[in-house]
Design a protein around this motif. Structure first.
Motif, PDB file in Angstrom:
ATOM      1  N   MET A  49       0.824  -1.219   0.000  1.00  0.00           N
ATOM      2  CA  MET A  49       0.000   0.000   0.000  1.00  0.00           C
ATOM      3  C   MET A  49       0.850   1.259   0.000  1.00  0.00           C
ATOM      4  O   MET A  49       0.346   2.353  -0.131  1.00  0.00           O
ATOM      5  N   GLN A  50       2.165   1.099   0.142  1.00  0.00           N
ATOM      6  CA  GLN A  50       3.055   2.251   0.146  1.00  0.00           C
ATOM      7  C   GLN A  50       3.448   2.596  -1.277  1.00  0.00           C
ATOM      8  O   GLN A  50       3.826   1.732  -2.067  1.00  0.00           O
ATOM      9  N   PHE A  51       3.332   3.871  -1.623  1.00  0.00           N
ATOM     10  CA  PHE A  51       3.776   4.362  -2.917  1.00  0.00           C
ATOM     11  C   PHE A  51       5.002   5.219  -2.679  1.00  0.00           C
ATOM     12  O   PHE A  51       4.931   6.242  -2.002  1.00  0.00           O
ATOM     13  N   ALA A  52       6.137   4.794  -3.197  1.00  0.00           N
ATOM     14  CA  ALA A  52       7.406   5.489  -2.950  1.00  0.00           C
ATOM     15  C   ALA A  52       7.771   6.371  -4.127  1.00  0.00           C
ATOM     16  O   ALA A  52       8.682   6.079  -4.876  1.00  0.00           O
ATOM     17  N   GLY A  53       7.048   7.460  -4.300  1.00  0.00           N
ATOM     18  CA  GLY A  53       7.404   8.451  -5.310  1.00  0.00           C
ATOM     19  C   GLY A  53       8.419   9.399  -4.705  1.00  0.00           C
ATOM     20  O   GLY A  53       9.253   9.007  -3.898  1.00  0.00           O
ATOM     21  N   GLU A  54       8.354  10.670  -5.058  1.00  0.00           N
ATOM     22  CA  GLU A  54       9.247  11.662  -4.460  1.00  0.00           C
ATOM     23  C   GLU A  54       9.042  11.713  -2.951  1.00  0.00           C
ATOM     24  O   GLU A  54       9.978  11.852  -2.187  1.00  0.00           O
ATOM     25  N   THR A  55       7.788  11.626  -2.534  1.00  0.00           N
ATOM     26  CA  THR A  55       7.441  11.581  -1.122  1.00  0.00           C
ATOM     27  C   THR A  55       6.675  10.283  -0.877  1.00  0.00           C
ATOM     28  O   THR A  55       5.659  10.045  -1.515  1.00  0.00           O
ATOM     29  N   PRO A  56       7.129   9.401   0.024  1.00  0.00           N
ATOM     30  CA  PRO A  56       6.403   8.156   0.284  1.00  0.00           C
ATOM     31  C   PRO A  56       4.999   8.429   0.832  1.00  0.00           C
ATOM     32  O   PRO A  56       4.822   9.291   1.693  1.00  0.00           O
ATOM     33  N   VAL A  57       4.018   7.693   0.320  1.00  0.00           N
ATOM     34  CA  VAL A  57       2.624   7.890   0.691  1.00  0.00           C
ATOM     35  C   VAL A  57       1.994   6.541   1.024  1.00  0.00           C
ATOM     36  O   VAL A  57       2.225   5.548   0.333  1.00  0.00           O
ATOM     37  N   CYS A  58       1.182   6.506   2.090  1.00  0.00           N
ATOM     38  CA  CYS A  58       0.408   5.317   2.438  1.00  0.00           C
ATOM     39  C   CYS A  58      -0.979   5.448   1.818  1.00  0.00           C
ATOM     40  O   CYS A  58      -1.653   6.457   1.991  1.00  0.00           O
ATOM     41  N   GLN A  59      -1.392   4.411   1.102  1.00  0.00           N
ATOM     42  CA  GLN A  59      -2.688   4.432   0.429  1.00  0.00           C
ATOM     43  C   GLN A  59      -3.698   3.497   1.091  1.00  0.00           C
ATOM     44  O   GLN A  59      -4.651   3.072   0.455  1.00  0.00           O
ATOM     45  N   ALA A  60      -3.513   3.184   2.363  1.00  0.00           N
ATOM     46  CA  ALA A  60      -4.450   2.309   3.057  1.00  0.00           C
ATOM     47  C   ALA A  60      -5.862   2.887   3.006  1.00  0.00           C
ATOM     48  O   ALA A  60      -6.833   2.164   2.835  1.00  0.00           O
ATOM     49  N   ASP A  61      -5.980   4.189   3.157  1.00  0.00           N
ATOM     50  CA  ASP A  61      -7.260   4.879   3.001  1.00  0.00           C
ATOM     51  C   ASP A  61      -7.169   5.655   1.690  1.00  0.00           C
ATOM     52  O   ASP A  61      -6.551   6.707   1.622  1.00  0.00           O
ATOM     53  N   VAL A  62      -7.763   5.127   0.636  1.00  0.00           N
ATOM     54  CA  VAL A  62      -7.648   5.707  -0.701  1.00  0.00           C
ATOM     55  C   VAL A  62      -8.178   7.135  -0.747  1.00  0.00           C
ATOM     56  O   VAL A  62      -7.668   7.969  -1.483  1.00  0.00           O
TER      57      VAL A  62
ATOM     58  N   LYS B  44      -5.069   9.728   1.399  1.00  0.00           N
ATOM     59  CA  LYS B  44      -3.701   9.220   1.374  1.00  0.00           C
ATOM     60  C   LYS B  44      -2.843  10.053   2.313  1.00  0.00           C
ATOM     61  O   LYS B  44      -2.982  11.258   2.387  1.00  0.00           O
ATOM     62  N   ARG B  45      -1.963   9.379   3.052  1.00  0.00           N
ATOM     63  CA  ARG B  45      -1.158  10.069   4.060  1.00  0.00           C
ATOM     64  C   ARG B  45       0.320   9.954   3.727  1.00  0.00           C
ATOM     65  O   ARG B  45       0.812   8.888   3.374  1.00  0.00           O
ATOM     66  N   GLU B  46       1.023  11.068   3.901  1.00  0.00           N
ATOM     67  CA  GLU B  46       2.462  11.099   3.688  1.00  0.00           C
ATOM     68  C   GLU B  46       3.146  10.360   4.829  1.00  0.00           C
ATOM     69  O   GLU B  46       2.795  10.512   5.998  1.00  0.00           O
ATOM     70  N   ILE B  47       4.143   9.554   4.487  1.00  0.00           N
ATOM     71  CA  ILE B  47       4.907   8.822   5.496  1.00  0.00           C
ATOM     72  C   ILE B  47       6.124   9.675   5.859  1.00  0.00           C
ATOM     73  O   ILE B  47       6.940   9.977   4.996  1.00  0.00           O
ATOM     74  N   PRO B  48       6.236  10.082   7.119  1.00  0.00           N
ATOM     75  CA  PRO B  48       7.368  10.925   7.520  1.00  0.00           C
ATOM     76  C   PRO B  48       8.709  10.238   7.255  1.00  0.00           C
ATOM     77  O   PRO B  48       8.845   9.027   7.429  1.00  0.00           O
ATOM     78  N   ALA B  49       9.696  11.008   6.848  1.00  0.00           N
ATOM     79  CA  ALA B  49      11.011  10.471   6.509  1.00  0.00           C
ATOM     80  C   ALA B  49      11.744   9.906   7.713  1.00  0.00           C
ATOM     81  O   ALA B  49      12.572   9.011   7.579  1.00  0.00           O
ATOM     82  N   ASP B  50      11.424  10.384   8.921  1.00  0.00           N
ATOM     83  CA  ASP B  50      12.139   9.940  10.113  1.00  0.00           C
ATOM     84  C   ASP B  50      11.550   8.672  10.743  1.00  0.00           C
ATOM     85  O   ASP B  50      12.031   8.196  11.761  1.00  0.00           O
ATOM     86  N   VAL B  51      10.540   8.091  10.121  1.00  0.00           N
ATOM     87  CA  VAL B  51       9.920   6.873  10.660  1.00  0.00           C
ATOM     88  C   VAL B  51      10.787   5.669  10.296  1.00  0.00           C
ATOM     89  O   VAL B  51      11.111   5.461   9.135  1.00  0.00           O
ATOM     90  N   GLU B  52      11.161   4.887  11.324  1.00  0.00           N
ATOM     91  CA  GLU B  52      12.021   3.737  11.079  1.00  0.00           C
ATOM     92  C   GLU B  52      11.225   2.524  10.589  1.00  0.00           C
ATOM     93  O   GLU B  52      11.601   1.877   9.621  1.00  0.00           O
ATOM     94  N   ASN B  53      10.135   2.192  11.256  1.00  0.00           N
ATOM     95  CA  ASN B  53       9.318   1.037  10.862  1.00  0.00           C
ATOM     96  C   ASN B  53       7.989   1.481  10.253  1.00  0.00           C
ATOM     97  O   ASN B  53       7.804   1.396   9.057  1.00  0.00           O
ATOM     98  N   ARG B  54       7.058   1.930  11.114  1.00  0.00           N
ATOM     99  CA  ARG B  54       5.733   2.379  10.678  1.00  0.00           C
ATOM    100  C   ARG B  54       5.320   3.576  11.513  1.00  0.00           C
ATOM    101  O   ARG B  54       5.641   3.654  12.694  1.00  0.00           O
ATOM    102  N   PRO B  55       4.559   4.511  10.947  1.00  0.00           N
ATOM    103  CA  PRO B  55       4.058   5.636  11.753  1.00  0.00           C
ATOM    104  C   PRO B  55       3.002   5.156  12.752  1.00  0.00           C
ATOM    105  O   PRO B  55       2.406   4.087  12.585  1.00  0.00           O
ATOM    106  N   GLU B  56       2.759   5.936  13.792  1.00  0.00           N
ATOM    107  CA  GLU B  56       1.788   5.536  14.829  1.00  0.00           C
ATOM    108  C   GLU B  56       0.379   5.409  14.291  1.00  0.00           C
ATOM    109  O   GLU B  56      -0.439   4.671  14.833  1.00  0.00           O
ATOM    110  N   TRP B  57       0.040   6.077  13.186  1.00  0.00           N
ATOM    111  CA  TRP B  57      -1.312   6.019  12.622  1.00  0.00           C
ATOM    112  C   TRP B  57      -1.502   4.857  11.636  1.00  0.00           C
ATOM    113  O   TRP B  57      -2.575   4.677  11.083  1.00  0.00           O
ATOM    114  N   CYS B  58      -0.493   4.042  11.449  1.00  0.00           N
ATOM    115  CA  CYS B  58      -0.581   2.917  10.501  1.00  0.00           C
ATOM    116  C   CYS B  58      -1.761   2.014  10.862  1.00  0.00           C
ATOM    117  O   CYS B  58      -1.919   1.617  12.018  1.00  0.00           O
ATOM    118  N   PRO B  59      -2.621   1.664   9.892  1.00  0.00           N
ATOM    119  CA  PRO B  59      -3.775   0.803  10.191  1.00  0.00           C
ATOM    120  C   PRO B  59      -3.369  -0.588  10.671  1.00  0.00           C
ATOM    121  O   PRO B  59      -4.145  -1.259  11.349  1.00  0.00           O
TER     122      PRO B  59
END
Length: 104
Positions: free
Chosen positions: A13-26, A29-44
């Motif tokens: 569900m991750q789209f890694a364009g210029e800015t990584p985006v999570c598409q779990a909720d079409v 869509k939420r931007e994935i912060p660059a400083d996240v090591e595994n998953r953001p706290e809002w990950c479904p």
């Protein structure tokens, strides 16, 4: 099919364009912060497994659009799709359900 992921980069569900985006909720869509090591706290996946059933590409979290439409769970991965197709005949969701979950 079951995907077991522990990081965003492993998730279909991750789209890694210029800015990584999570598409779990079409719809949101939420931007994935660059400083996240595994998953953001809002990950479904932090709440429970995520299942994707039979659906059209426009509302599918595996559908990506940049220069052209592509599918992240097709074979080969990111297989191009024709613009006029609502859903291609080779769509894997026609025969399978996808479950994305965290490792135990």
């Amino acid at each position: 099919m079951i995907y077991t992921v522990s990081k965003c980069v492993e998730c279909p569900m991750q789209f890694a364009g210029e800015t990584p985006v999570c598409q779990a909720d079409v719809q949101a869509k939420r931007e994935i912060p660059a400083d996240v090591e595994n998953r953001p706290e809002w990950c479904p996946l932090n709440q429970s497994s995520f299942a994707v059933d039979d659906r059209e590409c426009a509302v599918c979290p595996f559908h990506h659009r940049q220069e052209m439409r592509r599918c992240s769970v097709a074979t080969p991965r990111f297989r191009p799709m024709a613009e006029e197709e609502v859903r291609p005949s080779w769509c894997v969701l026609r025969r399978e359900r996808f479950i994305i979950k965290l490792p135990r």
